[in-house]
Design a protein around this motif. Structure first.
Motif, mmCIF file in Angstrom:
data_model
loop_
_atom_site.group_PDB
_atom_site.id
_atom_site.type_symbol
_atom_site.label_atom_id
_atom_site.label_comp_id
_atom_site.label_asym_id
_atom_site.label_seq_id
_atom_site.Cartn_x
_atom_site.Cartn_y
_atom_site.Cartn_z
ATOM 1 N N UNK A 115 24.079 -13.115 115.358
ATOM 2 C CA UNK A 115 24.953 -14.227 114.998
ATOM 3 C C UNK A 115 26.162 -14.209 115.917
ATOM 4 N N UNK A 116 26.809 -15.338 116.049
ATOM 5 C CA UNK A 116 28.089 -15.398 116.743
ATOM 6 C C UNK A 116 29.177 -15.396 115.682
ATOM 7 N N UNK A 117 30.163 -14.539 115.852
ATOM 8 C CA UNK A 117 31.211 -14.441 114.839
ATOM 9 C C UNK A 117 32.501 -13.949 115.440
ATOM 10 N N UNK A 118 33.566 -13.962 114.638
ATOM 11 C CA UNK A 118 34.874 -13.545 115.140
ATOM 12 C C UNK A 118 35.769 -13.128 113.974
ATOM 13 N N UNK A 119 36.741 -12.270 114.289
ATOM 14 C CA UNK A 119 37.782 -11.883 113.337
ATOM 15 C C UNK A 119 38.911 -12.898 113.396
ATOM 16 N N UNK A 120 39.664 -12.993 112.318
ATOM 17 C CA UNK A 120 40.739 -13.974 112.181
ATOM 18 C C UNK A 120 41.877 -13.318 111.398
ATOM 19 N N UNK A 121 43.070 -13.282 112.005
ATOM 20 C CA UNK A 121 44.229 -12.682 111.352
ATOM 21 C C UNK A 121 44.960 -13.746 110.535
ATOM 22 N N UNK A 122 45.011 -13.551 109.200
ATOM 23 C CA UNK A 122 45.779 -14.459 108.352
ATOM 24 C C UNK A 122 47.254 -14.049 108.325
ATOM 25 N N UNK A 123 47.508 -12.763 108.437
ATOM 26 C CA UNK A 123 48.874 -12.240 108.590
ATOM 27 C C UNK A 123 48.745 -10.810 109.113
ATOM 28 N N UNK A 124 49.850 -10.058 109.126
ATOM 29 C CA UNK A 124 49.846 -8.729 109.740
ATOM 30 C C UNK A 124 49.070 -7.684 108.950
ATOM 31 N N UNK A 125 48.676 -7.997 107.720
ATOM 32 C CA UNK A 125 47.928 -7.016 106.923
ATOM 33 C C UNK A 125 46.533 -7.486 106.544
ATOM 34 N N UNK A 126 46.140 -8.714 106.930
ATOM 35 C CA UNK A 126 44.834 -9.243 106.546
ATOM 36 C C UNK A 126 44.092 -9.769 107.770
ATOM 37 N N UNK A 127 42.873 -9.265 107.970
ATOM 38 C CA UNK A 127 42.009 -9.774 109.023
ATOM 39 C C UNK A 127 40.608 -9.944 108.441
ATOM 40 N N UNK A 128 40.000 -11.105 108.687
ATOM 41 C CA UNK A 128 38.700 -11.437 108.108
ATOM 42 C C UNK A 128 37.719 -11.831 109.202
ATOM 43 N N UNK A 129 36.439 -11.595 108.938
ATOM 44 C CA UNK A 129 35.363 -11.933 109.875
ATOM 45 C C UNK A 129 34.430 -12.946 109.213
ATOM 46 N N UNK A 130 34.040 -13.959 109.980
ATOM 47 C CA UNK A 130 32.981 -14.856 109.529
ATOM 48 C C UNK A 130 32.158 -15.283 110.732
ATOM 49 N N UNK A 131 30.884 -15.613 110.503
ATOM 50 C CA UNK A 131 30.085 -16.142 111.602
ATOM 51 C C UNK A 131 30.509 -17.573 111.947
ATOM 52 N N UNK A 132 30.057 -18.039 113.092
ATOM 53 C CA UNK A 132 30.331 -19.435 113.461
ATOM 54 C C UNK A 132 29.613 -20.379 112.499
ATOM 55 N N UNK A 133 28.385 -20.006 112.146
ATOM 56 C CA UNK A 133 27.617 -20.725 111.136
ATOM 57 C C UNK A 133 27.289 -19.738 110.028
ATOM 58 N N UNK A 134 26.721 -20.220 108.941
ATOM 59 C CA UNK A 134 26.370 -19.309 107.853
ATOM 60 C C UNK A 134 25.468 -18.186 108.355
ATOM 61 N N UNK A 135 25.568 -17.021 107.696
ATOM 62 C CA UNK A 135 24.655 -15.928 108.001
ATOM 63 C C UNK A 135 23.202 -16.384 107.800
ATOM 64 N N UNK A 136 22.274 -15.955 108.639
ATOM 65 C CA UNK A 136 20.859 -16.204 108.340
ATOM 66 C C UNK A 136 20.464 -15.468 107.058
#
Length: 407
Positions: free
Chosen positions: A187-208
């Protein structure tokens, strides 16, 4: 891999063959650089160089250890810490260069022992030492989601990976490049920082559907900010279940559940009534956040005795936001379900449909509502899919890419 895993063992080997290292030259005798051992008479000399240089101090924990052989090959390399274990590494295909593959620990003196062989096969052992920078404090993962409480770690296709740290992270790049995601299906995915203590990962599309996922937070010794380093490594394994996506419209008053693309249930619904209290169900891509047999619901911001106050005991609820929205049993509104919106903002369904829905829903299943004038905010619960891929990447510190396939 930074936030997202990249490459393969073959690519890593290629990197080792092309990487550069600084040789240790801190004042050896007879014109020989420090850390070099010479073979016996009659054989061409095999030499070994080390990076960091011998007796180097305040070495960054993320600086790789590189051992190189000239005029011969490396038979073995061992890196041992005086306060911690060894550092693993890989040897290039031609056995002339070794490079560490893990982060060192802060405030540790490491001894590097290399055994090399010259063209005649004569072996020589060489040692070098270095000391890493000291740590003033540590940081750790406070929570990681999903966890063992989530249906045996089998979750829906929309499930993000969510990490909360116990300290603010200043060096996001250093931390993110050590958050590795592997999956049994690419899958293609990336991490995303919501603030200095929270980082989340999601795929570009839903997981297979039926994908196995592993998250390795290799944070022990990783720099999180000035004088602050990771306390430990954390591993998370979970599985994606079947694909189930529920869609509903506040205008058509119907929820439709599709599993692996096939319609499996249609449920009349009643959404938020709007009105003076602005009881709107939010439009957007929600995720199932919890499954609760019993939930006590009260009017937000309205106390007992005031107009609009309510306190209800509700059964078979599936939470879809942090602003109090659920899909739940509502026997009192069955007559309106399929025809009108009369709720306080939740999605009302019949007791029979609610019992079926809570039983057949996984945490992380997408529940998509359309037609409401109020939009789901990306930070309202798990509204991660409300952001476009371009918006999601805006808060990433490292370029996205494919996950590494699990062995």
């Amino acid at each position: 891999m930074g936030r997202v895993a990249y490459g393969s063992a073959g690519l890593l080997a290629l990197a080792l063959l092309t990487a550069c290292s600084a040789g240790g030259t801190s004042g050896g005798t007879a014109g020989k650089p420090d850390g070099v051992a010479m073979a016996g008479a009659g054989a061409r000399a095999a030499s070994v160089t080390f990076s960091p240089a011998d007796k180097a101090a305040d070495v960054p924990t993320d600086q790789p250890v590189v051992v190189s052989a000239q005029g011969g090959t490396l038979r073995s390399v061992r890196v041992e810490g005086d306060k911690s274990g060894s550092l693993d590494g890989v040897l290039s295909g031609d056995r002339t260069r070794w490079r560490s593959t893990v982060t060192a620990r802060p405030g540790v003196t490491y001894t590097v022992t290399a055994v090399s062989a010259d063209a005649a096969g004569k072996q020589t052992q060489t040692r070098s030492t270095f000391k890493t920078v000291k740590s003033n404090k540590t940081f750790d993962i406070k929570t990681i989601t999903p966890n063992k409480d989530y249906t045996g770690l089998t979750v829906g296709v929309g499930m993000p990976v969510m990490i909360e740290f116990d300290q603010p992270i200043a060096d996001r790049v250093s931390v993110e490049r050590n958050l590795l995601v592997r999956s049994s299906k690419p899958v293609e995915g990336a991490w995303h920082w919501f603030d200095d203590t929270h980082v989340d990962f999601r795929p570009r599309k839903y997981w297979p559907a039926h994908t196995k996922v592993r998250v390795d937070a290799k944070l022990a010794g990783v720099r999180g900010g000035p004088g602050m380093y990771g306390k430990r490594d954390v591993r998370l394994n979970f599985k994606i279940g079947r694909e189930q996506i529920t869609k509903g419209s506040v205008n058509n008053h119907v929820l439709t559940v599709r599993r692996n693309g096939k319609k499996v249930r249609t449920m009349p619904m009643s959404a938020g009534q709007g009105g003076q209290w602005k009881y709107h169900t939010t439009s957007g891509i929600h995720l199932a956040m919890s499954r609760e047999p019993v939930t006590i619901m009260t009017s937000p911001g309205i106390g007992p005795g005031s107009p609009g106050y309510y306190r209800l005991t509700v059964y078979n609820t599936v939470r879809i936001s942090n602003s109090g929205e659920y899909v739940h049993s509502a026997p009192w509104s069955v007559g309106s379900q399929g025809h009108a919106n009369v709720s306080h903002g939740c999605v009302n369904v019949s007791p029979a449909n609610a019992a079926w829905f809570i039983k057949n829903t996984l945490i992380g299943d997408p529940i998509i509502i359309t037609g409401s004038p109020r939009k789901l905010e990306p930070m309202n619960g798990w509204g991660h899919w409300q952001e476009s891929w371009k918006q999601w990447l805006k808060w990433s510190s490292i370029k996205s890419g494919p996950t590494v396939t699990l062995p």
